[in-house]
Design a protein around this motif. Sequence first.
Motif, mmCIF file in Angstrom:
data_model
loop_
_atom_site.group_PDB
_atom_site.id
_atom_site.type_symbol
_atom_site.label_atom_id
_atom_site.label_comp_id
_atom_site.label_asym_id
_atom_site.label_seq_id
_atom_site.Cartn_x
_atom_site.Cartn_y
_atom_site.Cartn_z
ATOM 1 N N UNK A 1 5.216 -7.056 7.202
ATOM 2 C CA UNK A 1 4.531 -5.991 6.464
ATOM 3 C C UNK A 1 5.547 -5.071 5.803
ATOM 4 N N UNK A 2 6.564 -4.686 6.566
ATOM 5 C CA UNK A 2 7.607 -3.789 6.050
ATOM 6 C C UNK A 2 8.339 -4.427 4.868
ATOM 7 N N UNK A 3 8.680 -5.696 5.001
ATOM 8 C CA UNK A 3 9.338 -6.395 3.910
ATOM 9 C C UNK A 3 8.412 -6.511 2.705
ATOM 10 N N UNK A 4 7.124 -6.721 2.971
ATOM 11 C CA UNK A 4 6.165 -6.925 1.887
ATOM 12 C C UNK A 4 5.922 -5.698 1.031
ATOM 13 N N UNK A 5 6.161 -4.518 1.581
ATOM 14 C CA UNK A 5 6.018 -3.291 0.775
ATOM 15 C C UNK A 5 7.397 -2.784 0.340
ATOM 16 N N UNK A 6 8.247 -3.726 -0.002
ATOM 17 C CA UNK A 6 9.595 -3.444 -0.499
ATOM 18 C C UNK A 6 10.372 -2.567 0.484
ATOM 19 N N UNK A 7 10.354 -3.011 1.722
ATOM 20 C CA UNK A 7 11.097 -2.331 2.788
ATOM 21 C C UNK A 7 10.740 -0.854 2.885
ATOM 22 N N UNK A 8 9.436 -0.596 2.965
ATOM 23 C CA UNK A 8 8.987 0.744 3.290
ATOM 24 C C UNK A 8 8.686 1.673 2.137
ATOM 25 N N UNK A 9 8.367 1.128 0.941
ATOM 26 C CA UNK A 9 7.866 2.001 -0.122
ATOM 27 C C UNK A 9 6.505 2.524 0.338
ATOM 28 N N UNK A 10 6.399 3.823 0.522
ATOM 29 C CA UNK A 10 5.209 4.397 1.144
ATOM 30 C C UNK A 10 3.940 4.067 0.360
#
Length: 244
Positions: free
Chosen positions: A188-197
């Motif tokens: 999940x974290x990788x999927x949102x560009x490493x934490x783009x909120x």
Amino acid sequence: MAREIRKTKAVTEAIKLAEVVMGSDNAIGEIVGPAGTGKSMAGRAVCEAYRAARIVAFDGMTRHQLLRAVAQAAGIEGPGAVDRLLAAPEGDTRRLIVVDEANKLGWRPLEALRFLADERGFAVLLIGTELYERQFAASRTRELLLQLGSRIGAKRMSTRHLDRAETYAHVLRPAFGDVADKELINAFWMGCRKGNYREAVELAEECRRIMAANQMQNLTSAVLELALKWSANRRVVGRDGHAA
């Protein structure tokens, strides 16, 4: 409907920064960061904490339009509101103005905000992307913004992407409850560009939509994979350069 404010590190730091700005002789500060890193949420948190007025700049916003928005926020209405704002003496109580999307302001509106902080007792918190910062270095505007830059000084902060733990605490767990699968959390974290909120929130909403459509109670790798495919399709750029 009011947007939820989540107490990320950026929100906590922004509230502390606003406190410093409010107590400073040069009452101007700034929050700068890439798109989607929670700058606007931090600004709304500051407004809530300090009952500040929030102004959102737009492309081509003139000095007069900005000052009219500030006058309205300060309760100055009717004909000549801007003139009365500029002529008003300092009040006993300092009023905080949060200016979001400050990267859309040219040097003249920015200088007007500096004047309000210097001469009319306002405190100003500017929020923008790196495009806002460039004006302080560009040869055409560097000298014009020298005074504003000197007022800001060290009263600034930068937002960044969430780390894995923050993404879990502020997005995944609120949306799906406790998630024990560390590989799923990492995906999940990788999927949102490493934490783009912003992208993390959108991805969570997409996952929940898929789960609801399939009457599922728990987030799974299959759901996340499908949500990522939908998200990727939305970002596809066509030959004309526009998102499809």
